[in-house]
Design an enzyme around this catalytic site. Structure first.
Site, PDB file in Angstrom:
ATOM      1  N   LYS A 178      -7.333  -6.332  12.398  1.00  0.00           N
ATOM      2  CA  LYS A 178      -8.460  -7.271  12.301  1.00  0.00           C
ATOM      3  C   LYS A 178      -8.094  -8.436  11.387  1.00  0.00           C
ATOM      4  O   LYS A 178      -8.358  -9.604  11.703  1.00  0.00           O
ATOM      5  CB  LYS A 178      -9.720  -6.535  11.805  1.00  0.00           C
ATOM      6  CG  LYS A 178     -10.286  -5.592  12.859  1.00  0.00           C
ATOM      7  CD  LYS A 178     -11.324  -4.596  12.349  1.00  0.00           C
ATOM      8  CE  LYS A 178     -11.708  -3.631  13.477  1.00  0.00           C
ATOM      9  NZ  LYS A 178     -12.650  -2.580  13.101  1.00  0.00           N
ATOM     10  N   GLN A 207     -15.396  -0.572   7.762  1.00  0.00           N
ATOM     11  CA  GLN A 207     -14.737   0.242   8.778  1.00  0.00           C
ATOM     12  C   GLN A 207     -15.344   1.649   8.828  1.00  0.00           C
ATOM     13  O   GLN A 207     -15.565   2.292   7.800  1.00  0.00           O
ATOM     14  CB  GLN A 207     -13.222   0.309   8.488  1.00  0.00           C
ATOM     15  CG  GLN A 207     -12.405   1.001   9.561  1.00  0.00           C
ATOM     16  CD  GLN A 207     -12.397   0.264  10.907  1.00  0.00           C
ATOM     17  OE1 GLN A 207     -12.565  -0.950  10.976  1.00  0.00           O
ATOM     18  NE2 GLN A 207     -12.218   1.009  11.979  1.00  0.00           N
ATOM     19  N   ASP A 227     -20.655  -6.436  13.251  1.00  0.00           N
ATOM     20  CA  ASP A 227     -20.505  -5.194  14.005  1.00  0.00           C
ATOM     21  C   ASP A 227     -21.736  -4.912  14.862  1.00  0.00           C
ATOM     22  O   ASP A 227     -21.681  -4.055  15.750  1.00  0.00           O
ATOM     23  CB  ASP A 227     -20.358  -4.012  13.021  1.00  0.00           C
ATOM     24  CG  ASP A 227     -18.929  -3.552  12.858  1.00  0.00           C
ATOM     25  OD1 ASP A 227     -18.148  -3.656  13.828  1.00  0.00           O
ATOM     26  OD2 ASP A 227     -18.593  -3.073  11.747  1.00  0.00           O
TER      27      ASP A 227
HETATM   28  N1  GUN Z   1     -14.495   2.203  13.865  1.00  0.00           N
HETATM   29  C1  GUN Z   1     -14.174   2.263  15.180  1.00  0.00           C
HETATM   30  N2  GUN Z   1     -14.656   1.184  15.839  1.00  0.00           N
HETATM   31  C2  GUN Z   1     -15.286   0.423  14.913  1.00  0.00           C
HETATM   32  C3  GUN Z   1     -15.974  -0.822  14.987  1.00  0.00           C
HETATM   33  O1  GUN Z   1     -16.128  -1.445  16.042  1.00  0.00           O
HETATM   34  N3  GUN Z   1     -16.485  -1.270  13.797  1.00  0.00           N
HETATM   35  C4  GUN Z   1     -16.358  -0.588  12.635  1.00  0.00           C
HETATM   36  N4  GUN Z   1     -16.912  -1.105  11.530  1.00  0.00           N
HETATM   37  N5  GUN Z   1     -15.734   0.572  12.540  1.00  0.00           N
HETATM   38  C5  GUN Z   1     -15.187   1.065  13.681  1.00  0.00           C
END
Ligand code: GUN
Length: 292
Positions: free
Chosen positions: A53, A97, A120
């Site tokens: 990311k 995350q 998110d």
């Molecule tokens: N863990 C797995 N996919 C995601 C996501 O799209 N966002 C976040 N914050 N954590 C994740």
């Protein structure tokens, strides 16, 4: 039947190309979209996702901050960081995350994120906007990426029966909401661990979205001839023949299923690359909205 392989890398790259024009425009107005990514603990898969990311931000010229906090970070410390990021004008998007360590109450943490920075789409205010079909909200990145793939390949959803396997707040539920919305018009069934006769139910689907986190669970027996199969799974399974000692497989048994479907996403290279491009898109959207 020889299926069309849905190329997530290619679609993700075209989304990024579109975004880079928008980012240039924002920069001309003196605004650089900024994303803060917060990781608590040392989960190896999460470390990889977070690094990807941050790298995507750098490639697109976005400002980013990475916060790697120790596994024993308290709920209060994490919430204090969120409040600091809410108040930071350089940051337009905040992502914590998932999953955090067990002592962290994830829902309570999310409630502290300013909904305007919730890229998110996990905050209840954004969940409500998705259900209300209010496009000013943020939609979770993985289901948004799935919809983008369907659009890119001209796959019709109106009037089709979509079965979403999995009811998580990250994928299953938002995916179902996107498919049933008036701009997609699918008839949607959400299946989960207590669903009865799952293979039979899936055989009635024109579109299957597999998001259960169970390696290669969807076999040929689940798939109607000509169905579209989107595989959201990213599962590590032990494989001594690989240098890392594991390989990544989806929730779909690709080799068995591919003979029956019209379109299928491979793992890796299908849905996965879309998630990060959608995160970038949400960060740019957050920046634009915070300009006014
Ligand atoms: N863990 C797995 N996919 C995601 C996501 O799209 N966002 C976040 N914050 N954590 C994740």
């Amino acid at each position: 039947m020889t299926p069309v392989l849905i190329d997530g890398k290619e679609v993700a790259a075209s989304v990024r190309a579109r975004l880079s024009g928008e980012i240039e425009e924002l920069k001309k107005q003196g605004k650089t979209p900024g994303l803060a990514v917060v990781l608590v603990g040392e989960d190896p898969a999460s470390q990889v996702y977070v690094a990807s990311k941050v790298k995507a931000c750098a490639e697109l010229g976005l400002y980013s901050q990475k916060w790697a906090l120790p596994a024993d970070t308290t709920q209060q410390e994490l919430v204090e960081l969120i409040h600091k990021l809410n108040a930071d004008d350089r940051i337009h998007g905040i992502l914590v995350q998932s999953p955090p360590p067990p002592h962290i109450d994830e829902e309570a943490v999310i409630l502290n994120i300013d909904p305007r920075k919730d890229v998110d789409g996990f905050h209840p205010a954004n969940v409500a906007k998705l259900v209300l079909e209010d496009e000013s909200g943020f939609v979770p990145c993985t289901p948004m990426g799935c919809m983008e793939l369907l659009k890119a390949y001209g796959i019709e959803t109106a009037g089709k029966h979509a079965v979403v396997i999995g009811r998580s707040m990250i994928v299953g539920k938002p995916m179902a909401n996107l498919l049933v919305a008036k701009n997609a018009n699918a008839t949607v069934t959400i299946a989960h661990s207590r669903t009865q006769n799952l293979p039979e139910l899936c055989r009635s689907a024109d579109i299957i979205v597999a998001a259960v986190g169970r390696p290669e669970m969807v076999t040929a027996d689940y798939v109607k001839e000509g169905a579209v199969v989107l595989d959201v799974g990213i599962n590590r399974i032990a494989d001594a023949s690989r240098p890392r000692g594991y390989r990544i497989v989806g929730d779909v048994n690709f080799e068995a299923v591919k003979e029956k479907c019209s379109y299928i996403t491979p793992v890796p290279g299908g849905v996965g690359p879309m998630t990060i491009s959608m995160l970038m898109a949400n960060t740019v959207k957050a920046c634009r909205q915070q300009l006014v």
